[in-house]
Design a protein around this motif. Structure first.
Motif, PDB file in Angstrom:
ATOM      1  N   CYS A 295       0.821  -1.215   0.000  1.00  0.00           N
ATOM      2  CA  CYS A 295       0.000   0.000   0.000  1.00  0.00           C
ATOM      3  C   CYS A 295       0.857   1.269   0.000  1.00  0.00           C
ATOM      4  O   CYS A 295       0.412   2.310  -0.489  1.00  0.00           O
ATOM      5  CB  CYS A 295      -0.901   0.039   1.219  1.00  0.00           C
ATOM      6  SG  CYS A 295      -2.005  -1.365   1.360  1.00  0.00           S
ATOM      7  N   CYS A 298       1.109   2.603  -3.370  1.00  0.00           N
ATOM      8  CA  CYS A 298      -0.006   2.273  -4.281  1.00  0.00           C
ATOM      9  C   CYS A 298      -0.486   3.538  -4.995  1.00  0.00           C
ATOM     10  O   CYS A 298      -1.051   4.443  -4.391  1.00  0.00           O
ATOM     11  CB  CYS A 298      -1.159   1.644  -3.502  1.00  0.00           C
ATOM     12  SG  CYS A 298      -2.585   1.322  -4.549  1.00  0.00           S
ATOM     13  N   ARG A 300      -2.617   3.541  -7.703  1.00  0.00           N
ATOM     14  CA  ARG A 300      -3.653   3.097  -8.634  1.00  0.00           C
ATOM     15  C   ARG A 300      -5.045   3.606  -8.248  1.00  0.00           C
ATOM     16  O   ARG A 300      -5.439   3.518  -7.079  1.00  0.00           O
ATOM     17  CB  ARG A 300      -3.705   1.567  -8.656  1.00  0.00           C
ATOM     18  CG  ARG A 300      -2.457   0.927  -9.221  1.00  0.00           C
ATOM     19  CD  ARG A 300      -2.520  -0.585  -9.139  1.00  0.00           C
ATOM     20  NE  ARG A 300      -2.415  -1.066  -7.783  1.00  0.00           N
ATOM     21  CZ  ARG A 300      -1.287  -1.115  -7.094  1.00  0.00           C
ATOM     22  NH1 ARG A 300      -0.163  -0.723  -7.647  1.00  0.00           N
ATOM     23  NH2 ARG A 300      -1.273  -1.554  -5.861  1.00  0.00           N
ATOM     24  N   CYS A 312      -9.308   2.122  -3.763  1.00  0.00           N
ATOM     25  CA  CYS A 312      -8.657   0.916  -3.242  1.00  0.00           C
ATOM     26  C   CYS A 312      -9.477  -0.282  -3.702  1.00  0.00           C
ATOM     27  O   CYS A 312     -10.706  -0.208  -3.798  1.00  0.00           O
ATOM     28  CB  CYS A 312      -8.622   0.975  -1.710  1.00  0.00           C
ATOM     29  SG  CYS A 312      -7.956  -0.505  -0.921  1.00  0.00           S
ATOM     30  N   LEU A 313      -8.783  -1.374  -3.976  1.00  0.00           N
ATOM     31  CA  LEU A 313      -9.438  -2.614  -4.405  1.00  0.00           C
ATOM     32  C   LEU A 313     -10.414  -3.128  -3.358  1.00  0.00           C
ATOM     33  O   LEU A 313     -11.331  -3.872  -3.655  1.00  0.00           O
ATOM     34  CB  LEU A 313      -8.320  -3.651  -4.628  1.00  0.00           C
ATOM     35  CG  LEU A 313      -8.582  -4.942  -5.360  1.00  0.00           C
ATOM     36  CD1 LEU A 313      -9.331  -4.715  -6.647  1.00  0.00           C
ATOM     37  CD2 LEU A 313      -7.252  -5.624  -5.644  1.00  0.00           C
ATOM     38  N   ASP A 347      -6.464   5.329   1.937  1.00  0.00           N
ATOM     39  CA  ASP A 347      -6.697   3.872   1.924  1.00  0.00           C
ATOM     40  C   ASP A 347      -5.392   3.101   2.010  1.00  0.00           C
ATOM     41  O   ASP A 347      -4.415   3.428   1.334  1.00  0.00           O
ATOM     42  CB  ASP A 347      -7.403   3.461   0.616  1.00  0.00           C
ATOM     43  CG  ASP A 347      -8.713   4.158   0.430  1.00  0.00           C
ATOM     44  OD1 ASP A 347      -9.744   3.499   0.464  1.00  0.00           O
ATOM     45  OD2 ASP A 347      -8.704   5.408   0.243  1.00  0.00           O
ATOM     46  N   SER A 350      -4.591  -3.465   2.788  1.00  0.00           N
ATOM     47  CA  SER A 350      -3.761  -4.668   3.000  1.00  0.00           C
ATOM     48  C   SER A 350      -2.769  -4.457   4.127  1.00  0.00           C
ATOM     49  O   SER A 350      -2.497  -5.364   4.913  1.00  0.00           O
ATOM     50  CB  SER A 350      -3.012  -5.043   1.726  1.00  0.00           C
ATOM     51  OG  SER A 350      -3.925  -5.462   0.764  1.00  0.00           O
TER      52      SER A 350
HETATM   53 FE1  SF4 Z   1      -3.634  -0.176  -3.015  1.00  0.00          FE
HETATM   54 FE2  SF4 Z   1      -5.743  -0.769  -1.496  1.00  0.00          FE
HETATM   55 FE3  SF4 Z   1      -4.262  -2.739  -2.549  1.00  0.00          FE
HETATM   56 FE4  SF4 Z   1      -3.279  -1.229  -0.564  1.00  0.00          FE
HETATM   57  S1  SF4 Z   1      -5.026  -2.624  -0.445  1.00  0.00           S
HETATM   58  S2  SF4 Z   1      -2.213  -1.823  -2.453  1.00  0.00           S
HETATM   59  S3  SF4 Z   1      -4.205   0.778  -1.088  1.00  0.00           S
HETATM   60  S4  SF4 Z   1      -5.489  -1.226  -3.701  1.00  0.00           S
END
Ligand code: SF4
Ligand code: SAM
Ligand code: SF4
Length: 374
Positions: A295, A298, A300, A312-313, A347, A350
């Protein structure tokens, strides 16, 4: 944030209509969220439909003939997707990934790729445009995708053994057709190709070595095989920790057969940890989404099939960009709204799950993978 939750009839997940700033700070490609993370990667789900029923994503019992997929009018049009992508690019996005559902099921998706290929990054460079597919339609579509401006593809492939593959896609789809799709993509010049294998202990972990051997022998360095830890995305797949095979074990099993050595990451924010075969047979990757959170870098964002922005996923709430795209707002206003949303992002699901050893979620239903894309 001053956002309001507006319940709409076709709203699949809770979403706020974004606040439009009275005076928008111009997008300069330098946006950063509350944890200092830039916005570089936009994943766009172009359909929530799929011709497979992988049990870890769209289990048959949930996504059956009575399941209501989104109506055509709910989907973002190609013009709306391209306009959104342009605004994200102004904020620093350099990479676009089309996904879904199965993106090759979206009619004329190559027309969309052609439109996106016309965009340029803040630095004036062409964008890195890619697509993740189950490969079932690739044989038919590879040439048209390449001609439209797609540069590379990622193909999901969970087993080399036909019976295991048919069981995992749960629609009895033969592995040979996906392998022909990969060959067609290579012939069309969509390289390097990445193959993603989601590993589920007890289901397909015996396929790790055979698939790696096949990729090495048939393609060599032109194809990069990546192993993904089975994730607890969505709320339908009945995820259990004991079905996750940690990436460290994947590397161990592979190394016993084909010795590996670590490689440096290509770029910050890259999800895969890279390894290469010591004998020059190419590269592999492991994506430790469960055992090693990434994270902290991250970068994305995800745009759902119906135009909601997810940060966030594992989010349960989106930001309803479509409401702005279909309202009377200028590009500057919408870019300003995107800027506010990203600046407020904190966010890190994970990481928190790793620290707590449990789901840090809000108790709300999490968004499904086929709806926001992988
Ligand atoms: Fe990105 Fe959310 Fe995955 Fe963390 S849990 S790497 S913030 S998509
Ligand atoms: N249908 C396309 C495909 O399968 O490649 C694109 C969409 S799919 C949701 C994107 C990626 O997410 C695929 O590589 C898939 O294997 C992965 N995926 C889906 N559910 C997952 C889960 N529970 N854990 C890990 N990866 C998952
Ligand atoms: Fe379809 Fe991809 Fe999900 Fe499998 S992982 S059900 S192919 S969207």
């Amino acid at each position: 944030m001053g956002e309001s939750i507006i319940p709409l009839a076709d709203l699949r997940y809770a979403a706020a209509v974004p606040r439009v700033p009275a005076v928008a700070e111009p997008a300069n490609g330098l946006l950063a969220d509350r944890l200092g993370r830039p916005l570089h990667d936009l994943r766009i789900s172009v359909t929530d439909r799929c011709n497979f029923r992988c049990s870890y994503c769209m289990p048959k019992e949930v996504f059956d003939s009575s399941y209501k997929f989104l109506p055509q009018t709910s989907l973002l049009s190609f013009e709306e997707i391209t306009r959104s992508a342009r605004l994200f690019v102004a904020h620093g996005v350099t990479k676009l990934r089309l996904t879904g559902g199965e993106p090759l099921l979206r009619k004329h998706v190559e027309v969309l790729i052609g439109m996106l290929a016309g965009l340029r990054s803040v630095a004036g460079e062409p964008l890195d445009i890619t697509l993740t597919t189950n490969g079932s339609l690739l044989q038919r579509k590879a040439e048209a995708l390449r001609a439209a401006g797609l540069r590379r593809v990622t193909v999901s492939l969970d087993a080399l053994d036909d019976s295991i593959f048919r069981r995992m896609n749960d629609v009895d789809f033969p592995v040979a057709d996906v392998l022909s799709g990969i060959d067609a993509a290579l012939r069309a010049g969509l390289a390097p190709i990445k193959i993603n294998m989601v590993v589920k202990r007890g289901t397909n972990d015996d396929e790790i070595v055979p698939l790696a051997r096949h990729v090495r022998e048939r393609y060599g360095p032109a194809v990069i095989l990546r192993f993904i830890e089975y994730m607890d995305v969505g709320a339908s797949n009945g995820w259990r920790m004991d079905e996750v095979l940690p990436s460290a074990e994947v590397v161990q099993r592979l190394s016993a057969e084909f010795p590996l050595e670590p490689l440096d990451p290509n770029a910050s924010g890259e999800t895969a940890e890279r390894w290469r075969y010591r004998d020059g047979g190419g590269e592999i990757g492991v994506i430790s989404s469960v055992t090693r959170a990434f994270c902290s870098d991250c970068n994305r964002a995800r745009l759902s099939t119906e135009g909601k922005l997810f940060l966030c996923l594992f989010a349960s709430r989106g930001h309803d960009l479509r409401a702005l795209l279909r309202g009377d707002y200028s590009d500057e206003q919408i870019a300003g709204a995107i800027g506010l949303i990203w600046r407020d992002r904190d966010d890190r699901y994970s990481e928190l799950r790793g620290a707590l050893g449990a789901d840090p979620g809000s108790g709300e239903r999490r968004v499904e993978m086929h709806y926001i894309g992988g």
